[in-house]
Design a protein around this motif. Structure first.
Motif, mmCIF file in Angstrom:
data_model
loop_
_atom_site.group_PDB
_atom_site.id
_atom_site.type_symbol
_atom_site.label_atom_id
_atom_site.label_comp_id
_atom_site.label_asym_id
_atom_site.label_seq_id
_atom_site.Cartn_x
_atom_site.Cartn_y
_atom_site.Cartn_z
ATOM 1 N N UNK A 130 2.849 -20.306 12.460
ATOM 2 C CA UNK A 130 2.785 -21.445 13.372
ATOM 3 C C UNK A 130 1.720 -21.146 14.414
ATOM 4 N N UNK A 131 0.568 -21.779 14.292
ATOM 5 C CA UNK A 131 -0.516 -21.516 15.228
ATOM 6 C C UNK A 131 -0.231 -22.184 16.571
ATOM 7 N N UNK A 132 -0.549 -21.511 17.678
ATOM 8 C CA UNK A 132 -0.277 -22.070 19.002
ATOM 9 C C UNK A 132 -1.109 -23.309 19.291
ATOM 10 N N UNK A 133 -0.647 -24.078 20.253
ATOM 11 C CA UNK A 133 -1.449 -25.162 20.782
ATOM 12 C C UNK A 133 -2.597 -24.626 21.618
ATOM 13 N N UNK A 134 -3.558 -25.503 21.924
ATOM 14 C CA UNK A 134 -4.736 -25.065 22.669
ATOM 15 C C UNK A 134 -4.382 -24.687 24.107
ATOM 16 N N UNK A 135 -3.604 -25.506 24.800
ATOM 17 C CA UNK A 135 -3.211 -25.170 26.168
ATOM 18 C C UNK A 135 -2.350 -23.903 26.224
ATOM 19 N N UNK A 136 -1.363 -23.744 25.354
ATOM 20 C CA UNK A 136 -0.599 -22.495 25.366
ATOM 21 C C UNK A 136 -1.450 -21.260 25.085
ATOM 22 N N UNK A 137 -2.444 -21.388 24.206
ATOM 23 C CA UNK A 137 -3.306 -20.251 23.917
ATOM 24 C C UNK A 137 -4.049 -19.797 25.162
ATOM 25 N N UNK A 138 -4.736 -20.720 25.820
ATOM 26 C CA UNK A 138 -5.533 -20.351 26.986
ATOM 27 C C UNK A 138 -4.654 -19.893 28.138
ATOM 28 N N UNK A 139 -3.521 -20.549 28.342
ATOM 29 C CA UNK A 139 -2.621 -20.141 29.417
ATOM 30 C C UNK A 139 -2.079 -18.737 29.170
ATOM 31 N N UNK A 140 -1.672 -18.458 27.942
ATOM 32 C CA UNK A 140 -1.126 -17.140 27.624
ATOM 33 C C UNK A 140 -2.168 -16.046 27.782
ATOM 34 N N UNK A 141 -3.390 -16.286 27.311
ATOM 35 C CA UNK A 141 -4.425 -15.264 27.425
ATOM 36 C C UNK A 141 -4.782 -15.001 28.882
ATOM 37 N N UNK A 142 -4.657 -16.026 29.722
ATOM 38 C CA UNK A 142 -4.931 -15.840 31.149
ATOM 39 C C UNK A 142 -3.800 -15.108 31.858
ATOM 40 N N UNK A 143 -2.554 -15.393 31.503
ATOM 41 C CA UNK A 143 -1.405 -14.888 32.264
ATOM 42 C C UNK A 143 -0.805 -13.613 31.707
ATOM 43 N N UNK A 144 -0.898 -13.386 30.415
ATOM 44 C CA UNK A 144 -0.131 -12.314 29.775
ATOM 45 C C UNK A 144 -0.398 -10.921 30.339
ATOM 46 N N UNK A 145 -1.642 -10.520 30.564
ATOM 47 C CA UNK A 145 -1.840 -9.145 31.050
ATOM 48 C C UNK A 145 -1.135 -8.863 32.376
ATOM 49 N N UNK A 146 -1.144 -9.813 33.286
ATOM 50 C CA UNK A 146 -0.483 -9.608 34.580
ATOM 51 C C UNK A 146 1.018 -9.511 34.416
ATOM 52 N N UNK A 147 1.591 -10.333 33.541
ATOM 53 C CA UNK A 147 3.042 -10.309 33.343
ATOM 54 C C UNK A 147 3.481 -9.046 32.620
ATOM 55 N N UNK A 148 2.766 -8.666 31.577
ATOM 56 C CA UNK A 148 3.192 -7.503 30.794
ATOM 57 C C UNK A 148 3.024 -6.203 31.570
ATOM 58 N N UNK A 149 2.046 -6.156 32.476
ATOM 59 C CA UNK A 149 1.806 -4.931 33.245
ATOM 60 C C UNK A 149 2.661 -4.844 34.499
ATOM 61 N N UNK A 150 3.336 -5.940 34.874
ATOM 62 C CA UNK A 150 4.176 -5.919 36.051
ATOM 63 C C UNK A 150 3.436 -6.101 37.360
#
Length: 358
Positions: free
Chosen positions: A157-177
């Motif tokens: 199931x490929x992500x939507x365009x908005x979820x892709x860009x939002x996740x790539x922007x936010x994920x490093x900060x969330x995963x690193x704490x």
């Protein structure tokens, strides 16, 4: 010519024709079938003259038996609910499905039904599906590759365009704490091609040109998908305030996200989190400190560019921005990236071309 046969379902839509373009240029894939219900019987290069000399296929109806006879893998560039009708039949016939629609992205069928206003008719497939954002879920795609190598047809199931860009922007900060709290604000801007090939009152030229507007405020269907992804990354329940905007661009998407910084996080800590996350990612570029991405830098590519800063004032906020092509990394190119992994090919096969320079 490639040895893995591919069908693009919904080939005349913008994401579909982009998938066709990428498959035709791919060294390991062969476009053996392209479908469209409304224009079946017409040649693809009659619908899109850009395909002249590159593809002589006539469009077919999306019939499962015909697709199974012609293809090993099917890219479904279809509206939501259309995949619900087709995907189970293709899997039963041994065809691996790379689904660009929303039908199998959400793990909870009740959430899908609430946001898409239609029953989910194959919820039993949700537990077998892998969400195809390789930078966050490469291990899941690798497991699908093992299943396919053992003879099983699998579903991405490929992500939507908005979820892709939002996740790539936010994920490093969330995963690193370095980001805390349970809220992410995502402001996004997308080109008009994201609305699809059919013109509407909002997307025809006279309305969209020389104008920017917010839409789907508080109600856009990508909201639960973004929350699901960010919850997985953060390891805690996350909420999102998501506001998409339509801009007078043909293609391109920019997501700028805002996260609460941890009390002791410095600008160097934030920067380091993003450097660790994307140091080895072949299709994601972290820009130098002080630089932010532009959609023109990734147009017509599978690439993403990310920039990040810490606004270190009274309300300390991490501001991260991600630019992608909504039809590329936000749709067809990401689908090919996922297919590469699942098919046992190099992940970036056929996807390394730079953006057009002008």
């Amino acid at each position: 010519m490639g040895s893995i046969r591919a069908c693009v379902v919904g080939a005349t839509g913008y994401a579909g024709i982009e998938a066709c373009r990428l498959v035709l240029a791919h060294p390991a894939l062969e476009l053996t079938m392209a479908t469209d219900r409304k224009q079946a019987g017409e040649r693809l290069d009659a619908v899109y003259p850009q395909m002249a000399g590159a593809c002589d296929l006539a469009l077919s109806l999306p019939e499962p038996d015909a697709i199974a006879a012609a293809a090993d893998v099917a890219f479904l560039a279809v509206p939501h609910t259309a995949s619900l009708d087709l995907t189970p039949a293709l899997l039963e016939r041994g065809v691996t499905v790379i689904d660009l629609s929303a039908d199998y992205r959400l793990r909870d069928p009740k959430t899908y039904e609430a946001w898409y206003n239609t029953p989910h008719t194959s919820p039993e497939l949700l537990s077998q599906t892998v969400y195809g954002l390789p930078e966050l879920n490469r291990a899941g795609l690798a497991r699908l590759a093992e299943r396919r190598a053992a003879g099983e047809a699998v579903l991405v199931a490929c992500p939507g365009c908005y979820p892709t860009a939002t996740a790539l922007a936010a994920a490093p900060a969330l995963s690193a704490g370095v980001a805390v709290g349970d809220l992410v604000i995502s402001d996004c801007v997308s080109g008009v091609s994201g609305a699809g090939r059919g013109a509407t009152a909002r997307t025809h030229y006279c309305h969209a040109n020389e104008s920017v507007e917010a839409y789907g405020v508080g109600s856009h269907r990508h909201t639960p998908e973004i929350e699901q992804t960010l919850t997985d990354v953060a390891g805690r329940a996350m909420s999102v305030v998501f506001t998409p905007h339509l801009a007078p661009l043909t293609r391109g998407l920019l997501a700028t996200v805002y996260l609460e910084a941890a009390p002791d996080a410095t600008a160097d800590d934030v920067r380091a989190a993003y450097e660790r996350a994307y140091a080895d990612e072949p299709l994601v570029t972290l820009l130098p400190a002080g630089s932010m991405p532009a959609t023109s830098s990734v147009a017509a590519t599978a690439r993403a560019q990310v920039g990040v800063a810490l606004d270190d004032r009274r309300r300390r906020t991490i501001v991260a921005s991600c630019a992608i092509d909504n039809l590329g990394k936000g749709a067809a190119a990401q689908a090919v990236q996922c297919a590469n992994v699942v098919l046992g090919l190099p992940e970036t096969e056929g996807l390394l071309a730079p953006a057009p320079l002008v």
